[in-house]
Design an enzyme around this catalytic site. Structure first.
Site, PDB file in Angstrom:
ATOM      1  N   HIS A   1      -3.460   6.783   3.073  1.00 34.32           N
ATOM      2  CA  HIS A   1      -3.598   5.340   3.135  1.00 34.32           C
ATOM      3  C   HIS A   1      -5.007   5.186   4.040  1.00 34.32           C
ATOM      4  O   HIS A   1      -5.865   4.317   3.696  1.00 34.32           O
ATOM      5  CB  HIS A   1      -2.727   4.737   4.052  1.00 34.32           C
ATOM      6  CG  HIS A   1      -2.681   3.317   4.291  1.00 34.32           C
ATOM      7  ND1 HIS A   1      -3.341   2.676   5.500  1.00 34.32           N
ATOM      8  CD2 HIS A   1      -2.570   2.047   3.544  1.00 34.32           C
ATOM      9  CE1 HIS A   1      -3.314   1.277   5.370  1.00 34.32           C
ATOM     10  NE2 HIS A   1      -2.882   0.958   4.311  1.00 34.32           N
TER      11      HIS A   1
ATOM     12  N   SER B   1       0.896  -1.182   0.113  1.00 37.62           N
ATOM     13  CA  SER B   1       0.053   0.117   0.190  1.00 37.62           C
ATOM     14  C   SER B   1       0.927   1.293  -0.073  1.00 37.62           C
ATOM     15  O   SER B   1       0.562   2.117  -0.706  1.00 37.62           O
ATOM     16  CB  SER B   1      -0.949   0.038   1.313  1.00 37.62           C
ATOM     17  OG  SER B   1      -2.051  -1.014   1.276  1.00 37.62           O
TER      18      SER B   1
ATOM     19  N   ARG C   1       0.324   8.090   5.571  1.00 34.89           N
ATOM     20  CA  ARG C   1      -0.478   7.522   6.513  1.00 34.89           C
ATOM     21  C   ARG C   1      -2.135   8.152   6.234  1.00 34.89           C
ATOM     22  O   ARG C   1      -3.054   7.201   6.530  1.00 34.89           O
ATOM     23  CB  ARG C   1      -0.319   7.605   7.863  1.00 34.89           C
ATOM     24  CG  ARG C   1       0.992   6.535   8.309  1.00 34.89           C
ATOM     25  CD  ARG C   1       0.357   5.401   8.698  1.00 34.89           C
ATOM     26  NE  ARG C   1       1.356   4.248   9.277  1.00 34.89           N
ATOM     27  CZ  ARG C   1       1.067   2.954   9.836  1.00 34.89           C
ATOM     28  NH1 ARG C   1      -0.052   2.744   9.981  1.00 34.89           N
ATOM     29  NH2 ARG C   1       2.156   2.417  10.266  1.00 34.89           N
TER      30      ARG C   1
END
Length: 204
Positions: A41, A15, A38
């Site tokens: 994500h 990812s 992050r």
């Protein structure tokens, strides 16, 4: 069934590889890349990078506060539960009965009233807002009126009423406090929690 990745570490790794390949982070401070990864994500939207605002010094200030054991003040239980490291001192006052009483007395939301209960913990803390625009407005009002300053603010309220405006205010008038935010209506508890997760664990 099609074949799919099953190993959690491999899923995270792949990812983050995809995000790095698709996103240009050059508009952000160099040390903020892991935080941005992050956040992206958490929502699956690489395009939000254009609206991310992470001030210079945010990562250093926030990490220093965490290393010193400073409390993490959150506006919603969803943010608390999204923070991976359970050793952190995460404080959510939303369900404190006093928050409802203050809200009724002041004619404001319970989320905004709960921020008033942060006052004893505010100095040097990290304030993380992932739900209520009124909480971010209330925090900025308190600071402008002379309340103790947190070390850093992660402002990610979401919604159609006040979310964009509250983040615009944070971006325009942070009161000298390092901050991270996502301009516009988008935001949410997962994004807010991901900021703390990045500061503690990075993006690997």
């Amino acid at each position: 069934m099609i074949g799919y990745l099953r190993d959690p570490a491999a899923i995270y790794r792949r990812s983050f590889e995809i995000i790095r390949a698709e996103v240009d982070f050059s508009g952000l401070p160099a040390d903020a890349e892991e935080v941005a990864i992050r956040i992206i994500h958490a929502c699956g939207m690489p395009e939000i990078v254009d609206d991310l605002r992470i001030s210079p010094g945010f990562v250093i200030a926030a990490r220093s506060a965490l290393a010193a054991g400073a409390p993490v003040l959150v506006d919603a239980e969803m943010v608390r539960h999204g923070i991976i490291d359970k050793q952190l001192n995460v404080i959510c006052t939303l369900n404190n009965p006093q928050a409802r009483e203050i809200g009724l007395a002041t004619g404001n939301t319970r989320s905004a009233a709960a921020v008033e209960l942060w006052r004893p913990h505010l100095a040097g803390s990290i304030a993380v807002i992932g739900n209520a625009p009124t909480a971010l407005f209330a925090l900025l009002e308190m600071i402008a009126a002379g309340a103790p300053k947190p070390a850093a603010i992660a402002g990610f309220p979401v919604g159609f009423v006040g979310a964009a405006e509250s983040k615009d205010e944070l971006h325009a008038n942070p009161g000298g406090i390092p901050y991270a935010t996502l301009l516009g209506r988008r935001g949410g508890s997962a994004m807010a929690a991901s900021v703390i997760n990045a500061l503690m664990r990075g993006a690997t």
